[in-house]
Write a protein that holds these residues in place. Structure first.
Motif, PDB file in Angstrom:
ATOM      1  N   UNK A  57      13.341 -39.544 -33.420  1.00  0.00           N
ATOM      2  CA  UNK A  57      12.966 -40.694 -33.970  1.00  0.00           C
ATOM      3  C   UNK A  57      11.952 -40.488 -35.064  1.00  0.00           C
ATOM      4  N   UNK A  58      11.166 -39.453 -34.817  1.00  0.00           N
ATOM      5  CA  UNK A  58      10.264 -39.046 -35.883  1.00  0.00           C
ATOM      6  C   UNK A  58      11.107 -38.586 -37.119  1.00  0.00           C
ATOM      7  N   UNK A  61      12.545 -41.517 -39.031  1.00  0.00           N
ATOM      8  CA  UNK A  61      11.345 -42.168 -39.525  1.00  0.00           C
ATOM      9  C   UNK A  61      11.162 -41.386 -41.093  1.00  0.00           C
ATOM     10  N   UNK A  62      11.022 -40.313 -40.952  1.00  0.00           N
ATOM     11  CA  UNK A  62      10.697 -39.416 -41.960  1.00  0.00           C
ATOM     12  C   UNK A  62      11.725 -39.592 -43.257  1.00  0.00           C
ATOM     13  N   UNK A  65      11.729 -42.946 -44.873  1.00  0.00           N
ATOM     14  CA  UNK A  65      10.721 -42.974 -45.568  1.00  0.00           C
ATOM     15  C   UNK A  65      10.792 -42.521 -47.081  1.00  0.00           C
ATOM     16  N   UNK A 111       7.266 -31.825 -37.972  1.00  0.00           N
ATOM     17  CA  UNK A 111       6.394 -31.460 -39.189  1.00  0.00           C
ATOM     18  C   UNK A 111       7.065 -30.228 -39.759  1.00  0.00           C
ATOM     19  N   UNK A 114      10.011 -31.181 -41.764  1.00  0.00           N
ATOM     20  CA  UNK A 114       9.570 -32.124 -42.917  1.00  0.00           C
ATOM     21  C   UNK A 114       9.065 -31.217 -44.130  1.00  0.00           C
TER      22      UNK A 114
END
Lengths: 194, 213
Positions: A57-58, A61-62, A65, A111, A114
Motif C-alpha cells: 500500500x505504501x 501510494x509513492x 505520487x 523506503x 523508493x
C-alpha cells in the motif's frame, strides 16, 4: 540520534555483490509491458523482500505520487523481471542491511525501494517516459542507472565505464548539444560569406 | 488551504542563511546538522517524523548542489514561512489515505522539503542561489510552486497566475540559455572576423606579388 551520513550514502550506492549481464538486463527492460499501479507496487515490494500488504500500500501510494513520466517508468521497471537477477536482489538486501547499520534502525522496504528503484525512475523520468523504453538507448540508460544506484558491476566492463556511458546517454546532454548547434548554424547563416 | 508564504521574509531569511553558510554543507557532521535541524523544526510545528524514514532520502540528496540546507534555515528562522510549509505538509499527510501515520508524515515531509530541493537543484544550483536576491526569490518561489503553496507579496495574497508569471520572469534557465547563446555568437563572430582578416591578408599578398612582377 547519530547518523553516519557518509556510510548511509555509500550504502545506497555501493553494494558490490556481483556483476550483472547488461545485455540481458536491457533486453528485459525493452520487453517489459508496464504493470498497472497495484501490480507494480506488489512486484517492487517483493523485490525489496517484503510482500506485506502495508508495504504494498505504501509503495502504491509513492508510485501514485510520482509525476506521469517517472510513474510510467516505475511500472515498466516493475515488469522487467528483475526478480530473475540474483545480483539485483542481493544488492537490495545488502543496501537495506548497510543502511540499517548506518542509521541504527531497520529500514522499511518501501523506503528502501523508493530511495533506490524509484529514485532511478525520478531521474530518467525528468526526460522521457515508458513509451520510449523500447528504444535501445533509453533501455540502456535505465539499465545502467539501475546498476549505478544498486552499486553493482557489469560483466566485461571496467567499473569506471558505467558513469561515462550514462553521461553520454543522457538525453539532456544531447538536447543541449542539438540546441547549441542550431543556434550556431543560425548565426553563421546570418553572416555574409567570406 | 495552507497559510500564504511571505516571499520577502523568505528572501531575507535565505540571504542571511547564504551569508552565514556561503558554501554547501560538507562532511557527515554538516549534513547531519541540516537533517537534524529539519527534523527538529518539523517536530516543533507538530510534525514528528521517524528519522529512519526521512534520513535515507535525505542522504540521496546532492547536498553540494541542492539548497536543502538553505530551505531548512528558512523554516528554522521564519515562523510564518515554517507555518505555511508545514501546514501544507499536514494537508498532504492528511490526504494520504491508507498509509500509517508514520509513513504519511514522512511522505509529507519529503514532499515539502527533499523533493523540491532535489528538483530545483537540477537547474538552479546552490552556488547560483548565493549570488543575489533574484536567484533567492526564484528559489523561494519555485519551492512554493512545487508544493502548491500561495505566496504573500508586500502583505497581499498573490494570485496564482501572477506568481506563475513572476517565476517565469525570474527563470534562471532562460538567463543561462541567453548567456550560452551570447557565448556562441561571440565565438562565431570571432571566427568570421578571423576568416575575413585571413582572406584580406591573402588578397593583399597576391596584390603585392602581382605589383612586384
Amino acid at each position: 540520534m547519530t547518523i553516519a551520513f557518509t556510510r548511509l550514502r555509500e550504502a545506497l550506492t555501493t553494494a558490490s555483490v556481483g556483476n550483472v549481464d547488461l545485455p540481458i538486463l536491457i533486453h528485459r527492460l525493452r520487453q517489459a509491458h508496464p504493470l498497472p499501479l497495484a501490480g507494480a507496487a506488489t512486484q517492487l515490494a517483493t523485490l525489496g523482500g517484503d510482500g506485506d500488504a502495508t508495504t504494498v500500500a505504501e509503495l502504491a501510494f509513492e508510485i501514485a505520487s510520482l509525476s506521469p513520466a517517472p510513474q510510467s517508468i516505475a511500472c515498466a521497471l516493475a515488469a522487467a523481471k528483475l526478480e530473475r537477477s540474483a545480483e539485483v536482489l542481493a544488492a537490495l538486501a545488502l543496501i537495506r542491511e548497510r543502511c540499517a547499520e548506518a542509521v541504527g534502525a531497520p529500514i522499511p522496504v518501501a523506503v528502501l525501494v523508493d530511495a533506490t528503484l524509484l529514485r532511478v525512475c525520478r531521474d530518467v523520468g525528468a526526460h522521457w517516459d515508458a513509451t520510449r523504453i523500447g528504444e535501445p538507448e533509453r533501455a540502456e540508460e535505465l539499465a545502467r542507472r539501475l546498476v549505478q544506484v544498486l552499486g553493482l558491476g557489469i560483466y566485461k566492463e571496467k567499473p569506471e565505464t558505467n558513469a561515462a556511458r550514462i553521461a553520454a546517454l543522457d538525453p539532456a546532454r544531447a538536447e543541449d548539444a542539438a540546441r547549441a548547434a542550431a543556434v550556431e548554424q543560425k548565426i553563421r547563416a546570418s553572416l555574409p560569406p567570406v | 488551504m495552507s497559510a500564504a508564504f511571505p516571499i520577502e521574509e523568505a528572501v531575507a531569511a535565505l540571504a542571511r542563511a547564504a551569508a552565514a553558510s556561503p558554501t554547501a554543507p560538507e562532511g557527515d557532521a554538516a549534513r547531519h546538522l541540516t537533517i537534524a535541524r529539519a527534523l527538529d523544526t518539523l517536530a516543533a510545528h507538530g510534525l514528528s517524523i521517524t528519522p529512519e524514514r526521512f534520513v535515507v532520502h535525505a542522504a540521496v540528496v546532492d547536498h553540494a548542489s541542492s539548497s536543502l540546507d538553505l530551505l531548512v534555515a528558512v523554516l528554522a528562522e521564519s515562523e510564518r514561512c515554517a507555518t505555511a510549509v508545514i501546514d501544507r505538509a499536514k494537508e498532504l499527510a492528511a490526504a494520504a489515505h491508507g498509509l500509517s501515520t508514520e509513513a504519511a508524515l514522512a511522505h509529507a515531509a519529503r514532499a515539502v522539503l527533499i523533493e523540491p530541493a532535489t528538483a530545483i537543484a537540477r537547474y538552479l544550483p546552490r552556488d547560483v542561489v548565493t549570488l543575489n536576491d533574484f536567484r533567492r526569490e526564484e528559489l523561494a518561489r519555485a519551492w512554493m510552486a512545487a508544493i502548491e503553496v500561495p505566496i504573500e507579496c508586500q502583505g497581499k495574497l498573490e494570485a496564482k497566475e501572477r506568481s506563475a508569471r513572476t517565476l517565469a520572469r525570474l527563470d534562471y534557465r532562460k538567463i543561462r540559455a541567453d548567456e550560452e547563446r551570447l557565448a556562441i555568437e561571440r565565438k562565431v563572430l570571432a571566427e568570421h572576423a578571423e576568416a575575413v582578416r585571413e582572406k584580406q591578408r591573402i588578397e593583399l599578398e597576391a596584390l603585392a606579388s602581382a605589383q612586384r612582377e
